[in-house]
Write a protein that holds these residues in place. Structure first.
Motif, PDB file in Angstrom:
ATOM      1  N   ILE A   1       0.720  -1.363   0.070  1.00  0.00           N
ATOM      2  CA  ILE A   1       0.117  -0.090  -0.056  1.00  0.00           C
ATOM      3  C   ILE A   1       1.072   1.090  -0.111  1.00  0.00           C
ATOM      4  O   ILE A   1       0.702   2.213  -0.852  1.00  0.00           O
ATOM      5  N   GLU A   2       1.992   1.204   1.002  1.00  0.00           N
ATOM      6  CA  GLU A   2       2.958   2.316   0.826  1.00  0.00           C
ATOM      7  C   GLU A   2       3.534   2.680  -0.373  1.00  0.00           C
ATOM      8  O   GLU A   2       3.774   3.678  -1.027  1.00  0.00           O
ATOM      9  N   MET A   3       3.835   1.570  -1.151  1.00  0.00           N
ATOM     10  CA  MET A   3       4.504   1.426  -2.291  1.00  0.00           C
ATOM     11  C   MET A   3       3.397   2.316  -3.456  1.00  0.00           C
ATOM     12  O   MET A   3       3.921   2.899  -4.382  1.00  0.00           O
ATOM     13  N   ASN A   4       2.413   1.595  -3.456  1.00  0.00           N
ATOM     14  CA  ASN A   4       1.416   2.289  -4.336  1.00  0.00           C
ATOM     15  C   ASN A   4       1.008   3.689  -4.231  1.00  0.00           C
ATOM     16  O   ASN A   4       0.946   4.395  -5.468  1.00  0.00           O
ATOM     17  N   LYS A   5       0.879   4.310  -2.910  1.00  0.00           N
ATOM     18  CA  LYS A   5       0.816   5.516  -2.458  1.00  0.00           C
ATOM     19  C   LYS A   5       2.122   6.381  -3.058  1.00  0.00           C
ATOM     20  O   LYS A   5       1.863   7.323  -4.009  1.00  0.00           O
ATOM     21  N   GLU A   6       3.237   5.771  -2.887  1.00  0.00           N
ATOM     22  CA  GLU A   6       4.274   6.841  -3.379  1.00  0.00           C
ATOM     23  C   GLU A   6       4.427   6.508  -5.170  1.00  0.00           C
ATOM     24  O   GLU A   6       4.590   7.775  -5.508  1.00  0.00           O
ATOM     25  N   ILE A   7       3.907   5.676  -5.696  1.00  0.00           N
ATOM     26  CA  ILE A   7       3.784   5.558  -7.066  1.00  0.00           C
ATOM     27  C   ILE A   7       2.877   6.635  -7.484  1.00  0.00           C
ATOM     28  O   ILE A   7       2.974   7.305  -8.371  1.00  0.00           O
ATOM     29  N   ARG A   8       1.746   6.378  -7.161  1.00  0.00           N
ATOM     30  CA  ARG A   8       0.757   7.418  -7.362  1.00  0.00           C
ATOM     31  C   ARG A   8       1.150   8.989  -7.183  1.00  0.00           C
ATOM     32  O   ARG A   8       0.796   9.863  -8.162  1.00  0.00           O
ATOM     33  N   LEU A   9       1.905   9.389  -6.046  1.00  0.00           N
ATOM     34  CA  LEU A   9       2.477  10.651  -5.891  1.00  0.00           C
ATOM     35  C   LEU A   9       3.476  10.915  -7.101  1.00  0.00           C
ATOM     36  O   LEU A   9       3.377  12.143  -7.534  1.00  0.00           O
ATOM     37  N   LYS A  10       4.212  10.080  -7.352  1.00  0.00           N
ATOM     38  CA  LYS A  10       5.258  10.242  -8.308  1.00  0.00           C
ATOM     39  C   LYS A  10       4.465  10.438  -9.919  1.00  0.00           C
ATOM     40  O   LYS A  10       4.947  11.372 -10.335  1.00  0.00           O
ATOM     41  N   GLU A  11       3.485   9.835 -10.082  1.00  0.00           N
ATOM     42  CA  GLU A  11       2.803   9.752 -11.240  1.00  0.00           C
ATOM     43  C   GLU A  11       2.230  11.121 -11.418  1.00  0.00           C
ATOM     44  O   GLU A  11       2.090  11.996 -12.245  1.00  0.00           O
ATOM     45  N   MET A  12       1.559  11.555 -10.107  1.00  0.00           N
ATOM     46  CA  MET A  12       0.883  13.177 -10.004  1.00  0.00           C
ATOM     47  C   MET A  12       1.911  14.079 -10.261  1.00  0.00           C
ATOM     48  O   MET A  12       1.546  15.113 -10.964  1.00  0.00           O
ATOM     49  N   GLU A  13       2.912  13.947  -9.827  1.00  0.00           N
ATOM     50  CA  GLU A  13       4.165  14.876 -10.142  1.00  0.00           C
ATOM     51  C   GLU A  13       4.671  14.962 -11.372  1.00  0.00           C
ATOM     52  O   GLU A  13       4.622  16.173 -11.953  1.00  0.00           O
ATOM     53  N   ARG A  14       4.731  13.826 -11.989  1.00  0.00           N
ATOM     54  CA  ARG A  14       5.013  13.880 -13.545  1.00  0.00           C
ATOM     55  C   ARG A  14       4.148  14.567 -14.139  1.00  0.00           C
ATOM     56  O   ARG A  14       4.448  15.088 -15.222  1.00  0.00           O
ATOM     57  N   GLU A  15       2.691  14.339 -14.027  1.00  0.00           N
ATOM     58  CA  GLU A  15       1.728  14.934 -14.958  1.00  0.00           C
ATOM     59  C   GLU A  15       1.768  16.227 -14.563  1.00  0.00           C
ATOM     60  O   GLU A  15       1.667  17.199 -15.344  1.00  0.00           O
ATOM     61  N   ARG A  16       1.771  16.813 -13.333  1.00  0.00           N
ATOM     62  CA  ARG A  16       2.056  18.343 -12.983  1.00  0.00           C
ATOM     63  C   ARG A  16       3.266  18.960 -13.772  1.00  0.00           C
ATOM     64  O   ARG A  16       2.927  20.021 -14.568  1.00  0.00           O
ATOM     65  N   VAL A  17       4.246  18.419 -13.798  1.00  0.00           N
ATOM     66  CA  VAL A  17       5.474  18.861 -14.619  1.00  0.00           C
ATOM     67  C   VAL A  17       5.188  18.733 -16.148  1.00  0.00           C
ATOM     68  O   VAL A  17       5.423  19.637 -16.776  1.00  0.00           O
ATOM     69  N   LYS A  18       4.687  17.629 -16.519  1.00  0.00           N
ATOM     70  CA  LYS A  18       4.111  17.864 -18.016  1.00  0.00           C
ATOM     71  C   LYS A  18       3.251  18.920 -18.507  1.00  0.00           C
ATOM     72  O   LYS A  18       3.389  19.524 -19.415  1.00  0.00           O
ATOM     73  N   GLU A  19       2.049  19.085 -17.651  1.00  0.00           N
ATOM     74  CA  GLU A  19       1.209  20.146 -17.812  1.00  0.00           C
ATOM     75  C   GLU A  19       1.829  21.481 -17.743  1.00  0.00           C
ATOM     76  O   GLU A  19       1.587  22.338 -18.506  1.00  0.00           O
ATOM     77  N   GLU A  20       2.811  21.619 -16.704  1.00  0.00           N
ATOM     78  CA  GLU A  20       3.667  22.932 -16.670  1.00  0.00           C
ATOM     79  C   GLU A  20       4.538  23.187 -17.875  1.00  0.00           C
ATOM     80  O   GLU A  20       4.319  24.217 -18.244  1.00  0.00           O
ATOM     81  N   ARG A  21       5.031  22.185 -18.307  1.00  0.00           N
ATOM     82  CA  ARG A  21       5.834  22.450 -19.517  1.00  0.00           C
ATOM     83  C   ARG A  21       4.928  22.722 -20.940  1.00  0.00           C
ATOM     84  O   ARG A  21       5.396  23.552 -21.524  1.00  0.00           O
ATOM     85  N   GLU A  22       3.728  21.929 -20.950  1.00  0.00           N
ATOM     86  CA  GLU A  22       2.895  22.220 -22.270  1.00  0.00           C
ATOM     87  C   GLU A  22       2.383  23.826 -22.004  1.00  0.00           C
ATOM     88  O   GLU A  22       2.417  24.597 -22.969  1.00  0.00           O
ATOM     89  N   MET A  23       2.188  24.237 -20.905  1.00  0.00           N
ATOM     90  CA  MET A  23       1.647  25.632 -20.470  1.00  0.00           C
ATOM     91  C   MET A  23       2.670  26.662 -20.974  1.00  0.00           C
ATOM     92  O   MET A  23       2.723  27.795 -21.539  1.00  0.00           O
ATOM     93  N   GLN A  24       3.806  26.242 -20.731  1.00  0.00           N
ATOM     94  CA  GLN A  24       5.031  27.127 -21.039  1.00  0.00           C
ATOM     95  C   GLN A  24       5.240  27.124 -22.442  1.00  0.00           C
ATOM     96  O   GLN A  24       5.589  28.134 -23.084  1.00  0.00           O
ATOM     97  N   MET A  25       5.125  25.924 -22.841  1.00  0.00           N
ATOM     98  CA  MET A  25       5.267  25.902 -24.550  1.00  0.00           C
ATOM     99  C   MET A  25       4.279  26.839 -25.308  1.00  0.00           C
ATOM    100  O   MET A  25       4.238  27.482 -26.206  1.00  0.00           O
ATOM    101  N   GLN A  26       3.058  26.651 -24.765  1.00  0.00           N
ATOM    102  CA  GLN A  26       1.966  27.412 -25.441  1.00  0.00           C
ATOM    103  C   GLN A  26       2.072  29.016 -25.327  1.00  0.00           C
ATOM    104  O   GLN A  26       1.746  29.711 -26.172  1.00  0.00           O
TER     105      GLN A  26
END
Length: 114
Positions: free
Chosen positions: A44-69
């Motif tokens: 459960i702890e590992m899954n929680k960490e994985i979800r947090l990392k995925e959310m962080e990657r998604e946030r960074v990706k959205e931020e990059r897309e916004m900067q590119m736009q």
């Protein structure tokens, strides 16, 4: 798993997710910890960490897309401003490159023939 282990496992998960208060665990039946229970908790702890990392990657990706736009929009605005400046520089009605003087050679065609 026994019923008590499952109940404890579910309660811990709900407390970790902040769905239930931590006081629920104190009132729950104590179950001796064995390897399977510990493994599930770690999972459960590992899954929680994985979800947090995925959310962080998604946030960074959205931020990059916004900067590119934003960069693309900025370049388009600059291009439009450059085109407008070029047009103003070439059109005597708009620009002041003729010094405000009337250029007869451009308007001779409008003079009637005598």
């Amino acid at each position: 798993m026994r019923k008590d282990e499952i109940k404890r496992y579910v309660l811990e998960y709900l407390v970790d997710e902040s769905i239930l208060p931590s006081t629920v665990l104190e009132t729950a039946i104590t179950v001796p910890t064995d390897n399977t229970f510990e493994l599930k908790r770690l999972e459960i702890e590992m899954n929680k960490e994985i979800r947090l990392k995925e959310m962080e990657r998604e946030r960074v990706k959205e931020e990059r897309e916004m900067q590119m736009q934003m960069q693309k929009e900025k370049e388009e605005r600059e291009m439009q401003m450059q085109m407008q400046r070029e047009k103003e520089g070439s059109d005597p009605k708009i620009g002041l490159d003729t010094g405000g003087l009337f250029d007869v050679s451009k308007h001779v065609k409008f003079v009637p023939k005598f």
